[in-house]
Design a protein around this motif. Structure first.
Motif, PDB file in Angstrom:
ATOM      1  N   VAL A 110      34.143  45.726  42.534  1.00 48.43           N
ATOM      2  CA  VAL A 110      34.309  45.153  43.868  1.00 48.43           C
ATOM      3  C   VAL A 110      33.918  43.681  43.899  1.00 48.43           C
ATOM      4  CG1 VAL A 110      33.497  45.283  46.262  1.00 48.43           C
ATOM      5  CG2 VAL A 110      34.042  47.379  45.016  1.00 48.43           C
ATOM      6  N   GLY A 111      32.807  43.339  43.277  1.00 48.31           N
ATOM      7  CA  GLY A 111      32.306  41.970  43.404  1.00 48.31           C
ATOM      8  C   GLY A 111      32.019  41.249  42.115  1.00 48.31           C
ATOM      9  N   GLY A 112      32.473  41.804  40.987  1.00 50.81           N
ATOM     10  CA  GLY A 112      32.141  41.189  39.703  1.00 50.81           C
ATOM     11  C   GLY A 112      32.739  39.808  39.521  1.00 50.81           C
ATOM     12  N   LYS A 113      34.036  39.646  39.874  1.00 45.61           N
ATOM     13  CA  LYS A 113      34.674  38.334  39.714  1.00 45.61           C
ATOM     14  C   LYS A 113      34.075  37.311  40.665  1.00 45.61           C
ATOM     15  CE  LYS A 113      39.073  39.914  37.835  1.00 45.61           C
ATOM     16  NZ  LYS A 113      40.547  39.905  37.972  1.00 45.61           N
ATOM     17  N   SER A 154      24.468  34.171  28.573  1.00 44.20           N
ATOM     18  CA  SER A 154      25.722  33.640  28.039  1.00 44.20           C
ATOM     19  C   SER A 154      25.919  32.182  28.443  1.00 44.20           C
ATOM     20  CB  SER A 154      26.896  34.478  28.542  1.00 44.20           C
ATOM     21  OG  SER A 154      26.778  35.810  28.114  1.00 44.20           O
ATOM     22  N   MET A 155      25.571  31.871  29.686  1.00 42.26           N
ATOM     23  CA  MET A 155      25.731  30.490  30.149  1.00 42.26           C
ATOM     24  C   MET A 155      24.751  29.556  29.447  1.00 42.26           C
ATOM     25  SD  MET A 155      26.349  31.043  34.231  1.00 42.26           S
ATOM     26  CE  MET A 155      26.741  29.305  34.470  1.00 42.26           C
ATOM     27  N   SER A 266      32.979  41.546  29.536  1.00 48.04           N
ATOM     28  CA  SER A 266      33.095  40.168  29.053  1.00 48.04           C
ATOM     29  C   SER A 266      33.941  39.304  29.988  1.00 48.04           C
ATOM     30  CB  SER A 266      33.710  40.154  27.657  1.00 48.04           C
ATOM     31  OG  SER A 266      35.021  40.695  27.680  1.00 48.04           O
ATOM     32  N   VAL A 267      34.745  39.943  30.849  1.00 52.31           N
ATOM     33  CA  VAL A 267      35.578  39.171  31.780  1.00 52.31           C
ATOM     34  C   VAL A 267      34.700  38.391  32.753  1.00 52.31           C
ATOM     35  CG1 VAL A 267      37.316  39.342  33.601  1.00 52.31           C
ATOM     36  CG2 VAL A 267      37.499  40.781  31.567  1.00 52.31           C
ATOM     37  N   SER A 282      41.957  42.047  34.329  1.00 47.97           N
ATOM     38  CA  SER A 282      41.342  43.158  35.047  1.00 47.97           C
ATOM     39  C   SER A 282      40.049  43.566  34.341  1.00 47.97           C
ATOM     40  CB  SER A 282      42.289  44.353  35.113  1.00 47.97           C
ATOM     41  OG  SER A 282      41.650  45.472  35.672  1.00 47.97           O
ATOM     42  N   LEU A 283      39.079  43.969  35.137  1.00 43.33           N
ATOM     43  CA  LEU A 283      37.820  44.452  34.561  1.00 43.33           C
ATOM     44  C   LEU A 283      37.966  45.840  33.953  1.00 43.33           C
ATOM     45  CD1 LEU A 283      35.171  43.327  37.201  1.00 43.33           C
ATOM     46  CD2 LEU A 283      35.319  42.578  34.844  1.00 43.33           C
TER      47      LEU A 283
END
Length: 667
Positions: A110-113, A154-155, A266-267, A282-283
């Motif tokens: 729902v809110g990952g992106k 990761s960042m 990883s997306v 897509s996740l």
């Protein structure tokens, strides 16, 4: 019937004109006596028990026959039933943990992106307060502090975010992960006392994290002590890449959860690190087995500067060619989960899984509580309570809490999730097996346990990013250690326990306030601070500082009112000079109750059908009279909280009646 008290004939004689004793009427020519209700006429003792402590652990007494009273067949049957209940309990716990995993996947769909987009704005992340609320929001959105922490790592590893800016985000992730057990506590709202204990046991984690941040974030901004301490540790050791963190719980839960959904996490990392192509991905994972082939190919580049090397670069007319290694990905085998061939968007799949996981979560939690209530009776309950809640003998009583921390850290290390561990002990606090005083060190140990797994995961990073990854994990570890040093060793500093009990009392009286607390602390407040941060630090300071000052002044006055009211001006000794809605929840409770009653009457078709059926039954049955019988005692039909309001209304009505009705004197 309660026995009548023994009084003299004159004092206990009942008046001919009245149904109350003679001593209740006024005397002629003298001062009127205070109205006294004799024990035989009073029902206060039946509804009030001031000796009961709502925070005392209830006695879980056995209702069946004792073991010694059973015959051989009864003993065998009881053993078989106990074994069956134990395996049922394990099954429900397994489904409970799996539903938490699916809930995390649903929130990521729902809110990952959106979470990845939030992390991408480095200008906002450079503001410590904005970084803190971003950590809270993202962790609430993905329901996993490990996911948000991995994005931060990761960042940092890719150079998009420095370690100093990442520390507030890690603090925010520590706060956001405590929302899961608070949601779990909402499932025990059916019983008032269970809800009081469960909600306090869950929110003690919230208060610990919020108080730690309020102290340590300004200290970190002013001195950078976490950054400096972890930098010294990183520089003093010759670090080498280690092994992956143990994945003990996933081995058990993956066979079921992978059948339902599998995500390509990883997306989110790619979106956070600025990969524009990841926005269209897509996740939902489609291909579980792939093969990447590296081949050397001649490709065109914009200019000579883009060539891999001068020797592998040539021009052909207006084109510049170079030799590059091109990777080509081949899909070999599809995954086996339910949504692998679905054409639904990520949002639709996430909402479906969200509803499904919440239903399974609530069902499993209710059944777990029922099973525990039926199993923890008699001698079993006594033994468990003694093991969990008894301190070591003097002078080693202080060691008990620290051993509980070690147990909490070890259990969290095994299940690899502080949310799972704290959510599992929340029902136990609710039914009275674990006291909130014992749940507090278990929760603190769980905070430490979740950071140790992050440290082991950071040890598996490549050599070039190992230092930064491990430094962030150590910052998380020392943040929790610093919080424990602030709010545990000295008993008077265990403020989270007192705050959680106060909130538990409040939510037990007004249960809708629990939902308001969740929305306010984990959604509205972080979103407001985030919006002010986007507007600029000047706006954030201009709005935030006055609000914080008013909040601190209110806390100071509250403490003075409860401890030393004589040192305050008369007008500040109570909050009565303010409108009632500003210092009491009673007006708000009336509004919420009326709105819920309106919705139940206008929207719920079931309520309409029930009311229609009940009215038809009343019409065909005998006509009821409005008189009260001796067993229709309205005082026994109200809860202790509503009784206070009804008693106040009764006193007001009595005073108004006494003013308008002439007194009768008995001569």
């Amino acid at each position: 019937m309660a026995p009548r008290s023994k009084h003299g004939d004159a004092s206990t004689e009942v008046s001919k004109d009245n149904s109350f004793p003679q001593e209740l009427s006024d005397n002629v020519g003298g001062t009127p006596k205070e109205p006294v209700i004799l024990p035989a006429y009073s029902t206060v003792a039946l509804i009030e028990d001031t000796a009961d402590d709502p925070w005392a652990l209830p006695e879980l007494q056995s209702t069946g026959l004792k073991w010694s009273e059973l015959d051989t067949k009864g003993k065998i049957l009881r053993v078989l039933i106990s074994i069956a209940k134990f395996f049922l309990l394990l099954g429900f716990l397994y489904m409970f943990v799996c539903s938490l995993d699916i809930l995390s996947s649903a929130f990521q769909l729902v809110g990952g992106k959106a979470a990845g987009d939030i992390f991408q704005d480095n200008a906002i992340l450079s503001n410590p307060v904005a970084g803190l609320v971003i950590g809270v929001l993202v962790t609430v959105m993905v329901q996993s502090s490990s996911t948000s922490s991995s994005i931060v790592v990761s960042m940092v590893s890719s150079g998009l975010l420095d370690v100093r800016s990442a520390i507030p985000v890690i603090m925010g992730a520590n706060i956001g992960t405590s929302v899961t057990n608070t949601i779990v506590a909402m499932m025990q709202a059916g019983d008032r006392n269970e809800f009081r204990r469960a909600f306090a046991g869950a929110t003690v984690h919230d208060f610990f994290n919020w108080l730690s941040v309020l102290v340590l974030l300004p200290l970190e901004v002013a001195t950078g002590y976490l950054f400096r301490l972890t930098q010294l540790l990183i520089d003093s050791f010759n670090l080498e890449t280690g092994e992956d963190a143990p994945d003990l719980l996933k081995v058990i839960t993956d066979p079921l959860t992978k059948i339902i959904i599998q995500l390509d996490k990883s997306v989110i990392n790619e979106i956070a690190t600025g990969d524009l192509a990841a926005r269209n991905k897509s996740l939902i994972k489609i291909w579980c087995k792939t093969f990447t082939n590296m081949t050397e190919m001649n490709v065109t580049v914009p200019g000579i500067d883009n060539c891999t090397s001068p020797s592998l670069c040539w021009t052909d007319g207006n084109l510049t060619w170079t030799l590059k290694n091109i990777s080509e990905k081949f899909n070999l085998e599809k995954c086996n989960h339910i949504f692998v061939n679905s054409n639904l968007p990520d949002l639709a799949v996430g909402l479906i899984l969200l509803a499904l996981s919440l239903f399974v979560l609530c069902t499993c939690l209710i059944l777990i509580v029922k099973l525990l209530n039926s199993m923890l009776k008699g001698q079993v309950a006594v033994v468990i309570k003694k093991i969990l809640n008894t301190d070591f003998p003097f002078p080693f009583a202080w060691v008990t809490g620290y051993i509980a921390m070690v147990v909490g850290a070890g259990m969290t290390f095994i299940v690899q999730s502080s949310s799972v561990f704290t959510s599992a002990i929340t029902p136990l606090v609710g039914i009275g097996v674990i006291s909130i005083e014992r749940a507090y060190p278990l929760t603190l140990g769980s905070n430490i346990g979740t950071t140790t797994t992050a440290i082991l995961a950071a040890m598996a990073s490549p050599g070039e990013t190992l230092g930064n990854s491990l430094q962030i994990a150590l910052c998380h570890f020392f943040f929790n250690i610093s919080g424990i040093l602030l709010w545990y060793p000295i008993p008077i500093t265990r403020v989270p326990i007192r705050l959680a009990k106060t909130l538990g009392d409040r939510t037990a009286k007004y249960r809708w306030f629990a939902v308001m607390y969740l929305v306010l602390c984990f959604l509205i407040l972080p979103l407001t601070v985030f919006g002010l941060s986007v507007a600029g630090w000047q706006v954030l300071v201009g709005v935030g500082v006055p609000v914080i000052v008013v909040f601190l002044v209110a806390i100071f006055i509250n403490v003075m009112q409860s401890k030393w009211p004589q040192y305050l001006p008369k007008v500040l000794q109570t909050w009565d000079f303010l409108p009632l809605w500003m210092h009491s929840l009673k007006p708000w409770d009336r509004i919420v109750t009326s709105v819920m009653a309106f919705c139940g009457a206008r929207v719920c078709c079931c309520c309409k059908c029930c009311k229609k059926n009940s009215s038809e039954e009343e019409g065909t049955g005998e006509k009821k009279t409005g008189s009260l019988e001796m067993y229709d005692n309205p005082a026994l039909e109200c809860s202790p909280e509503t009784c206070e309001d009804s008693q106040d209304d009764t006193l007001k009505n009595t005073e108004q009646t006494s003013q308008t009705t002439p007194k009768t004197t008995n001569l």
